[in-house]
Design an enzyme around this catalytic site. Structure first.
Site, short mmCIF file in Angstrom:
data_model
loop_
_atom_site.label_atom_id
_atom_site.label_comp_id
_atom_site.label_asym_id
_atom_site.label_seq_id
_atom_site.Cartn_x
_atom_site.Cartn_y
_atom_site.Cartn_z
N SER A 111 0.60 -1.14 -0.05
CA SER A 111 -0.05 0.03 -0.05
C SER A 111 0.63 1.25 -0.09
O SER A 111 0.15 2.40 -0.19
CB SER A 111 -1.04 0.09 1.19
OG SER A 111 -2.10 -0.63 1.01
N LYS A 114 0.22 3.69 -2.72
CA LYS A 114 -0.69 4.84 -2.70
C LYS A 114 -0.03 6.16 -2.99
O LYS A 114 -0.90 6.97 -2.84
CB LYS A 114 -1.70 4.62 -1.55
CG LYS A 114 -2.54 3.22 -1.65
CD LYS A 114 -3.50 3.07 -0.49
CE LYS A 114 -4.54 1.97 -0.55
NZ LYS A 114 -4.04 0.52 -0.59
N SER A 168 -5.95 3.25 4.30
CA SER A 168 -5.49 2.45 3.27
C SER A 168 -6.64 1.82 2.55
O SER A 168 -6.51 0.59 2.12
CB SER A 168 -4.48 1.38 3.72
OG SER A 168 -3.64 0.98 2.65
#
Length: 432
Positions: A111, A114, A168
């Site tokens: 993640s 991102k 997230s």
């Protein structure tokens, strides 16, 4: 691991000003092992096969960074032991790389990818715009992190960003990529992410999913993550989101959905003095990944970790230990640098040379020809005297005429010409 060129540390000679990247030399010094903490054995999926190493990509930021091992300035304390496979500490403001372990080794991002989505889409999207979540946005891996957005729900873009960075949310990532991807939707968003990575100099980064969920061919490096994080922390809106401790996701009355609160998962902002925020990540392939930044005594540092295990320290704790190490180094300590955005942009293709200007001299290899406008006339009248010859004849005739007039005037008494006659002559000269 590829070891086209490695740096040995300590001792390693390091320069604060790094020359433009060049292909690594043929020598391959022995890599210095990174300090490793002993992590408990875990059951993990096979590690994806990284793409072939590109030598030019491994020296982005400096030759010393092209090592699978440890690279630190000479005569500095040994970095703390961590379980991360690779890591890097850099100065957000000066761009100096303070040290790293395998900074250009390929790894899967989870993640923390991102952050690339944020660096790409924050400038494109209006935070106050209200948008609708689609069923395609909710197409995420079962059990993966999500905010809890509803299909058909209407949310402000600001809410999506907070859901992305605090919780997230993978569905928030899909929606933001779709909204910023133009006519191609989420696919266009991922393409824009890859273009942004190239612009930032993150040449080892390739996004396949906007959220960082594992996908074949999706990789990054600790160095690349530092470039991406630097772009994010240069944006005041991102800094505000990254330090938000909690926010409320509004209810959706039309869908009978209640509102609820989410909290920031990054423990650094609660437990590390001067924390600026960052991003956590985990997938079965990537293991634990982490990006964190903090400020101390007017100095802002960022740390990136890939492939870490949560014991004996969690990802943010390993990041905090490396930040402490970085802040303890003297200012100006460096083994390389973070390249500037656009530094590695591909130069545009060289267009065909434009035609020479009318008054430009002809190329040395070409014989001088007539000026534009006369070439066609000369070609059509090869046997007729050119304009230059006619002008010369007229000038000669005029000179003879003027001489005869002057001689006649001299015989008439050698009187000066009248002003009107002089004006006539001047006008005649101008017109000629």
């Amino acid at each position: 691991m590829t070891t086209e060129r490695v740096a040995v540390a300590p001792p390693v000679a390091a320069a604060t000003a790094v020359a433009p990247p060049v292909a690594p030399a043929a020598t391959t010094p022995q890599a210095v092992p990174c300090p490793k903490a002993v992590a408990p054995k875990v059951k993990r999926s096979p590690r994806p096969t990284p793409p072939p190493a590109v030598p030019e990509h491994r020296v982005v930021g400096g030759d010393a960074l092209a090592t699978p091992g440890l690279v630190v300035p000479p005569d500095v304390p040994t970095p703390p032991k961590v379980t991360a496979r690779s890591w890097l500490v850099a100065d957000l403001d000066t761009g100096e790389v303070l040290g790293g372990c395998g900074p250009h080794e390929y790894a899967t991002p989870a993640s923390v990818q991102k952050l690339l989505l944020a660096a790409t889409m924050l400038p494109r999207l209006d935070a106050d715009e209200t948008v609708t979540i689609t069923r395609e946005d909710l197409d995420i891996a079962p059990g993966s992190s999500a905010v809890g957005l509803l299909a058909g729900g209407r949310y402000r873009v600001r809410t999506l960003w907070l859901g992305l960075l605090l919780q997230s949310g993978n569905e928030a990532a899909n929606a933001l990529a779709r909204l910023g991807g133009g006519p191609d939707g989420a696919a266009g968003g991922v393409r824009a992410m890859n273009e942004q990575a190239r612009h930032l100099g993150a040449l080892q980064t390739r996004a396949v999913t906007p959220s960082g969920l594992d996908a074949p061919g999706q990789f990054t490096s600790a160095y690349d993550l530092a470039l991406i994080a630097r772009a994010c922390f240069s944006d005041p809106t991102f800094r505000r989101y990254a330090l938000t401790e909690r926010t409320r996701i509004p209810g959706q009355k039309a869908l009978r959905g209640k509102g609820f609160e989410i909290q920031n998962e990054n423990q650094l902002i609660y437990r590390y003095p001067g924390a600026l925020g960052g991003k956590t990540g985990f997938t079965d392939y990537a293991r634990h990944t982490y990006v964190g930044a903090a400020e101390r005594d007017g100095r802002r540092l960022v740390v990136t970790l890939l492939g870490a295990e949560p014991r004996p320290q969690r990802g943010w704790e390993q990041g905090a230990a490396l930040l402490d190490w970085g802040f303890a180094l003297p200012r100006g300590s460096s083994v390389g640098r973070l390249v500037e955005p656009g530094e590695w942009d591909a130069p545009p293709a060289t267009p065909d040379a434009p035609p020479a200007a009318p008054d430009a001299p002809p190329p040395a290899s070409q014989p001088a020809g007539p000026p534009p406008g006369e070439e066609s006339a000369s070609a059509a009248h090869d046997d007729v005297p050119g304009a230059g010859t006619l002008v010369a004849v007229l000038i000669g005739l005029l000179a003879v005429g003027l001489a005869l007039v002057a001689a006649w005037r001299g015989r008439a008494g050698n009187r000066p010409a009248r002003s009107s006659d002089g004006q006539e002559e001047r006008d005649l000269t101008v017109k000629f």
